[in-house]
Scaffold this motif. Structure first.
Motif, short mmCIF file in Angstrom:
data_model
loop_
_atom_site.label_atom_id
_atom_site.label_comp_id
_atom_site.label_asym_id
_atom_site.label_seq_id
_atom_site.Cartn_x
_atom_site.Cartn_y
_atom_site.Cartn_z
N VAL A 207 0.85 -1.19 0.00
CA VAL A 207 0.00 0.00 0.00
C VAL A 207 0.89 1.24 0.00
O VAL A 207 1.67 1.45 0.93
N THR A 208 0.77 2.05 -1.04
CA THR A 208 1.62 3.24 -1.18
C THR A 208 0.86 4.54 -0.92
O THR A 208 1.48 5.59 -0.75
N ALA A 209 -0.47 4.50 -0.91
CA ALA A 209 -1.25 5.71 -0.63
C ALA A 209 -2.62 5.30 -0.11
O ALA A 209 -3.18 4.28 -0.52
N GLY B 64 2.45 1.40 3.65
CA GLY B 64 3.44 0.43 4.10
C GLY B 64 2.86 -0.93 4.42
O GLY B 64 3.61 -1.91 4.57
N SER B 65 1.54 -1.02 4.53
CA SER B 65 0.90 -2.32 4.77
C SER B 65 1.06 -3.20 3.53
O SER B 65 1.13 -2.72 2.40
N VAL B 66 1.10 -4.51 3.76
CA VAL B 66 1.22 -5.48 2.66
C VAL B 66 -0.01 -6.38 2.68
O VAL B 66 -0.40 -6.91 3.72
N VAL B 67 -0.64 -6.55 1.53
CA VAL B 67 -1.79 -7.44 1.39
C VAL B 67 -1.46 -8.51 0.37
O VAL B 67 -0.55 -8.34 -0.46
N ALA B 68 -2.15 -9.62 0.45
CA ALA B 68 -2.00 -10.69 -0.55
C ALA B 68 -3.02 -10.48 -1.66
O ALA B 68 -4.16 -10.06 -1.40
N LEU B 69 -2.63 -10.77 -2.90
CA LEU B 69 -3.49 -10.58 -4.06
C LEU B 69 -3.59 -11.89 -4.84
O LEU B 69 -2.64 -12.68 -4.87
N SER B 70 -4.71 -12.11 -5.49
CA SER B 70 -4.86 -13.25 -6.40
C SER B 70 -4.61 -12.78 -7.83
O SER B 70 -4.50 -11.58 -8.09
N TYR C 84 -3.52 -0.22 -17.84
CA TYR C 84 -2.14 0.06 -18.24
C TYR C 84 -1.32 0.67 -17.10
O TYR C 84 -0.13 0.90 -17.25
N ASP C 85 -1.96 0.96 -15.97
CA ASP C 85 -1.24 1.55 -14.84
C ASP C 85 -0.32 0.51 -14.20
O ASP C 85 -0.64 -0.68 -14.15
N GLY C 86 0.80 0.98 -13.66
CA GLY C 86 1.71 0.08 -12.96
C GLY C 86 1.23 -0.27 -11.57
O GLY C 86 1.61 -1.31 -11.02
N GLU C 87 0.42 0.59 -10.97
CA GLU C 87 -0.11 0.33 -9.64
C GLU C 87 -1.62 0.06 -9.73
O GLU C 87 -2.27 0.41 -10.71
N LEU C 88 -2.13 -0.57 -8.70
CA LEU C 88 -3.55 -0.88 -8.61
C LEU C 88 -4.23 0.12 -7.68
O LEU C 88 -3.62 0.63 -6.75
N GLU C 89 -5.50 0.36 -7.94
CA GLU C 89 -6.28 1.24 -7.08
C GLU C 89 -7.58 0.53 -6.72
O GLU C 89 -8.28 0.02 -7.60
N PHE C 90 -7.87 0.48 -5.42
CA PHE C 90 -9.11 -0.13 -4.93
C PHE C 90 -9.86 0.89 -4.09
O PHE C 90 -9.27 1.53 -3.22
N THR C 91 -11.14 1.04 -4.34
CA THR C 91 -11.99 1.86 -3.47
C THR C 91 -12.97 0.93 -2.79
O THR C 91 -13.73 0.21 -3.44
#
Length: 355
Positions: free
Chosen positions: A45-47, A122-128, A97-104
């Motif tokens: 998580v960067t933002a 700084g949090s880390v999540v697992a993704l499928s 095409y973005d390098g990062e993902l965004e979730f709302t």
């Protein structure tokens, strides 16, 4: 004595002890940095920002195992809550095409509430890996109508951002329904997107407030006003079921919705055996042969759930003992302390669930 040992030395000792334990390479890399794992997909998580009082928008940088996604698909996001891994599905809302993902994420349910309150930079999540067939055709339609309601905006916003990134030469109308201006997600971003792309028109409809471009719930005249060419367009809609039903009734076969076809599930209630125990609540019942979600509800519990067909992972719980059969695949699993989906898991004999 432990307090006399420098913290750095204690940390190195713990790392050495863990490294001596037989694990796969990802386990070793994870001890150094969770984002170094090679097979599993992680997201940093960067933002974090609040758009509305009851939602949060997370920007996530995926690890190198991330394969990319197609606008409209969803991703299973996994977090640890009170020592238990929990999973929920969310649609990335940025361009593919973005390098990062965004979730709302709207604050509702266990995982969504955790993401709103406990996740920070700084949090880390697992993704499928991404999944789902709610996507645009590879050959883009000349005219695209995007309709969303509430938090259903996320997959269609990904489509709009992707089309703008591609410089789509046709017409795009984005019609979003919300209660009022305070609940209108991405209002500023959509205005900026339309300002950059002359072929995109953004329309806000307020169902419980005045001041929008349209007022009230979806109606055929809304389409006549904002997209008079709608009969020749490909339409993509995501939101509350009444909205999707109303749009489908009006437009028929040219409507694409984010819905799932229930799988064929098999149950054997006649030969069910054993007891089902819900550990935390202390409830216990005779195994009826139905999925554990139904048995939990019949026992007076109200576990979090969503699709009831093994897709969204909202009903994931920890099985602490016993065996279950996957009603979709027929596979039987008997591992202890195993995450299972209640809606498609049927007890095979005695089972204990941490619920």
């Amino acid at each position: 004595m432990t307090a006399l040992i420098p913290r750095r030395v204690r940390g190195l000792a713990s790392l050495a002890e863990a490294l001596l334990t037989p694990h796969g390479m990802d386990r070793y890399l994870e001890l150094v940095d969770p984002m170094l794992v090679r097979r599993e997909i992680r997201g940093l998580v960067t933002a974090v920002r609040k758009q509305t009082p009851d939602s949060v928008t997370l920007t996530v940088r995926p690890s190198r195992a991330w394969p990319g996604f197609t606008a409209g698909q969803y991703v299973r996001v996994q977090v640890e809550i009170d020592g238990v891994r929990r999973t929920r599905c969310y649609s990335p809302c940025g361009s593919q095409y973005d390098g990062e993902l965004e979730f709302t994420v709207k604050e509702q349910g266990l995982v969504s509430g955790h993401l709103n309150r406990a996740i920070g930079v700084g949090s880390v999540v697992a993704l499928s890996t991404p999944d789902g067939g709610f996507t645009m055709p590879t050959t883009r339609p000349d005219r695209v109508l995007l309709i969303s309601g509430g938090s259903g905006i996320t997959p269609v916003l990904a489509m709009a951002r992707t089309l703008v990134a591609e410089g789509h030469p046709g017409e795009i109308v984005f019609l979003h329904y919300s209660n009022g201006p305070a609940d209108a997600l991405y209002r500023t971003e959509l205005a900026e997107l339309a300002a950059r792309h002359p072929g995109l028109r953004v329309v806000h409809a307020y169902t419980h407030s005045k001041g929008g471009d349209l007022t009230g719930f979806f109606a055929p005249e809304h389409l006549e006003r904002v997209a008079p060419w709608f009969r020749d367009a490909e339409t993509f809609v995501c939101g509350p079921q009444p909205l999707m039903d109303a749009v489908r009734e009006q437009l028929g076969e040219r409507v694409h919705t984010e819905e799932f076809t229930p799988p064929a599930l098999t149950f054997d209630t006649a030969n069910a055996e054993g007891q089902v125990r819900f550990k935390r609540s202390g409830r216990e019942c005779a195994n009826s042969g139905k999925p554990l979600l139904e048995q939990a509800e019949e026992a007076g519990l109200a576990p979090e759930h969503g699709c009831r067909m093994g897709i969204c992972f909202s009903c994931t719980q920890l099985k602490t003992a016993g065996r279950v059969r996957n009603a979709k695949t027929g596979e039987i699993s008997g591992e202890e302390d195993e995450e299972i989906q209640l809606c498609i898991s049927v007890p095979v004999g005695d089972v204990e669930i941490d619920a």
